[in-house]
Design an enzyme around this catalytic site. Structure first.
Site, mmCIF file in Angstrom:
data_model
loop_
_atom_site.group_PDB
_atom_site.id
_atom_site.type_symbol
_atom_site.label_atom_id
_atom_site.label_comp_id
_atom_site.label_asym_id
_atom_site.label_seq_id
_atom_site.Cartn_x
_atom_site.Cartn_y
_atom_site.Cartn_z
ATOM 1 N N ARG A 53 0.663 -1.289 0.000
ATOM 2 C CA ARG A 53 -0.059 0.098 0.087
ATOM 3 C C ARG A 53 0.860 1.177 0.023
ATOM 4 O O ARG A 53 0.543 2.129 -0.801
ATOM 5 C CB ARG A 53 -0.846 -0.138 1.272
ATOM 6 C CG ARG A 53 -2.315 -0.531 1.175
ATOM 7 C CD ARG A 53 -2.579 -1.052 2.482
ATOM 8 N NE ARG A 53 -1.715 -2.284 2.803
ATOM 9 C CZ ARG A 53 -1.969 -3.605 2.278
ATOM 10 N NH1 ARG A 53 -2.885 -3.745 1.911
ATOM 11 N NH2 ARG A 53 -1.115 -4.377 2.567
ATOM 12 N N THR A 54 1.631 1.096 0.960
ATOM 13 C CA THR A 54 2.405 2.690 1.143
ATOM 14 C C THR A 54 3.355 2.964 -0.293
ATOM 15 O O THR A 54 3.282 4.160 -0.733
ATOM 16 C CB THR A 54 3.484 2.493 2.386
ATOM 17 O OG1 THR A 54 2.583 2.158 3.448
ATOM 18 C CG2 THR A 54 4.074 3.932 2.540
ATOM 19 N N LYS A 82 26.267 -4.904 -0.718
ATOM 20 C CA LYS A 82 27.563 -4.788 -0.771
ATOM 21 C C LYS A 82 28.068 -4.462 0.362
ATOM 22 O O LYS A 82 29.197 -4.276 0.367
ATOM 23 C CB LYS A 82 28.069 -4.083 -2.086
ATOM 24 C CG LYS A 82 27.500 -4.712 -3.416
ATOM 25 C CD LYS A 82 28.028 -3.949 -4.365
ATOM 26 C CE LYS A 82 27.291 -4.096 -5.677
ATOM 27 N NZ LYS A 82 27.651 -3.129 -6.893
ATOM 28 N N ARG A 103 11.603 3.251 3.903
ATOM 29 C CA ARG A 103 10.949 2.551 4.845
ATOM 30 C C ARG A 103 12.123 1.689 5.387
ATOM 31 O O ARG A 103 12.853 1.321 4.406
ATOM 32 C CB ARG A 103 9.548 1.661 4.289
ATOM 33 C CG ARG A 103 9.448 0.546 5.295
ATOM 34 C CD ARG A 103 8.060 -0.090 4.904
ATOM 35 N NE ARG A 103 7.045 0.373 5.300
ATOM 36 C CZ ARG A 103 5.751 0.145 4.929
ATOM 37 N NH1 ARG A 103 5.478 -1.135 4.418
ATOM 38 N NH2 ARG A 103 4.736 0.813 5.135
ATOM 39 N N HIS A 131 4.957 5.852 11.665
ATOM 40 C CA HIS A 131 4.531 5.596 10.167
ATOM 41 C C HIS A 131 3.546 6.963 9.996
ATOM 42 O O HIS A 131 2.462 6.680 9.960
ATOM 43 C CB HIS A 131 3.859 4.434 10.001
ATOM 44 C CG HIS A 131 3.410 4.017 8.687
ATOM 45 N ND1 HIS A 131 3.710 4.809 7.652
ATOM 46 C CD2 HIS A 131 3.235 2.677 8.172
ATOM 47 C CE1 HIS A 131 3.421 4.209 6.642
ATOM 48 N NE2 HIS A 131 2.858 2.782 6.667
HETATM 49 C C1 NCD Z 1 1.652 -1.049 8.308
HETATM 50 C C2 NCD Z 1 3.189 -0.728 8.423
HETATM 51 O O1 NCD Z 1 3.564 -1.185 7.592
HETATM 52 O O2 NCD Z 1 3.321 -0.455 9.624
HETATM 53 N N1 NCD Z 1 1.054 -1.260 6.889
HETATM 54 C C3 NCD Z 1 0.744 -0.326 6.153
HETATM 55 O O3 NCD Z 1 1.711 0.509 5.932
HETATM 56 N N2 NCD Z 1 -0.293 -0.034 5.622
HETATM 57 C C4 NCD Z 1 0.842 -1.997 9.206
HETATM 58 C C5 NCD Z 1 1.034 -3.304 9.213
HETATM 59 O O4 NCD Z 1 2.207 -3.812 8.420
HETATM 60 O O5 NCD Z 1 0.744 -4.170 9.832
#
Ligand code: NCD
Length: 304
Positions: A53-54, A82, A103, A131
């Site tokens: 999603r992100t 590396k 991320r 997040h």
């Molecule tokens: C979340 C995350 O990555 O923290 N996912 C997201 O970005 N919608 C929630 C999760 O992984 O449970």
């Protein structure tokens, strides 16, 4: 206040949040108006952890603003393999893009990386830390479906490792929401998060049973047990499968209860909830595009 980087929801004021949500609503109403707004701009994507999603909604958002993305791709095919340090990677990639989305599995990594770059860096999840952009789309969904006045929110599941929870709880505090945290003892909010929320004046209570508060909630925000963050698999097995809801559970809730989840879900929301009027999680995920368009627009224009 101009924001260079978006690292934590703790740094977002209510005015900052409202400006993103207002812009997102404008964009959602007339996406064509911004279709070429950031033509020629590039967003650098650095995902050191899985994402659907992100990552996809940031890509869609940048492209729907007329811009494009440059993507590091999977970690095992990058120079990280590396032995390149995170600091070096971000210093290189900032030369390829106008803003970065990152991320990473380590808590604190986004803050650290941001200290090495001049282009805006957006934290798309740092381990069990924060997040903040998920929180913006969560708040957009709450504003659309329940509104912020006299709001009572239950947040249930993995409150220890769930970074979406840590960000959301801070933001809800700035909106004066009443917050109920529901989890097994072993997955309660980390002490540091609880302390910060108290310092910020949060109106909050902690519970082990959903039944204690279900009928008072306007929003129930369910989260996945973050299996990948448990140091010990036995500890995970002890709590896996707890805190599930189904359509029958929700018979005790208000008729207009809104059920949210950042997704992906495993087994914490039964599929029969999808058919009820409570379910808002797919709409919530879709809201990621206009909200991230708004955020990118404000950041690239230097207006946040
Ligand atoms: C979340 C995350 O990555 O923290 N996912 C997201 O970005 N919608 C929630 C999760 O992984 O449970």
């Amino acid at each position: 206040m101009p924001q260079d980087h978006i690292i934590s929801a703790k740094h977002l004021s209510r005015a900052d949040i409202e400006s993103v949500l207002d812009r997102a609503a404008e964009i959602a109403a007339d996406p064509d108006a911004v279709a070429d707004r950031h033509a020629g701009k590039l967003l650098g994507m650095l995902f050191f952890e899985p994402s659907t999603r992100t990552k996809m909604s940031f890509s869609a958002a940048m492209k729907r603003l007329g811009g494009d993305i440059v993507d590091m791709g999977p970690v095992d095919q990058s120079s990280v393999k590396k032995g390149e340090s995170l600091a070096d990677t971000v210093r290189v990639v900032e030369g390829y893009a106008d803003a970065l989305v990152m991320r990473h599995p380590l808590e604190g990594s986004a803050k650290m990386a941001s200290e090495f770059v001049d282009v805006p860096l957006i934290n798309a999840g740092d381990g069990a830390g924060q997040h903040p952009t998920q929180t913006l789309l969560d708040l957009y969904t709450i504003r659309e479906s329940a509104g912020f006045s006299d709001l009572t929110v239950g947040i249930m599941g993995d409150l220890k490792y769930g970074r979406t929870v840590h960000s959301l709880a801070h933001a809800l505090t700035t909106f004066d929401a009443q917050q109920h945290f529901i989890s097994p003892e072993s997955l309660k909010l980390p002490r540091g998060v609880r302390y910060d929320l108290h310092e910020a004046g949060a109106s909050m209570r902690e519970h082990t049973e959903l039944e204690e508060v279900l009928d008072s909630l306007d929003v129930l925000y369910v989260t996945r047990i973050q299996a990948e963050r448990f140091p010990d698999e036995d500890e995970y097995r002890k709590v896996a499968g707890e805190y599930q809801i189904d359509a029958e559970t929700l018979e005790a809730a208000k008729d207009d209860l809104v059920v949210m989840h950042p997704l992906p879900r495993v087994d914490e929301i039964a599929p029969d909830v999808d058919e009820t009027d409570h379910a808002r999680y797919f709409e919530q995920a879709h809201n990621g595009v206009p909200v991230r368009m708004a955020l990118l627009d404000l950041i690239l224009e230097g207006n946040l």
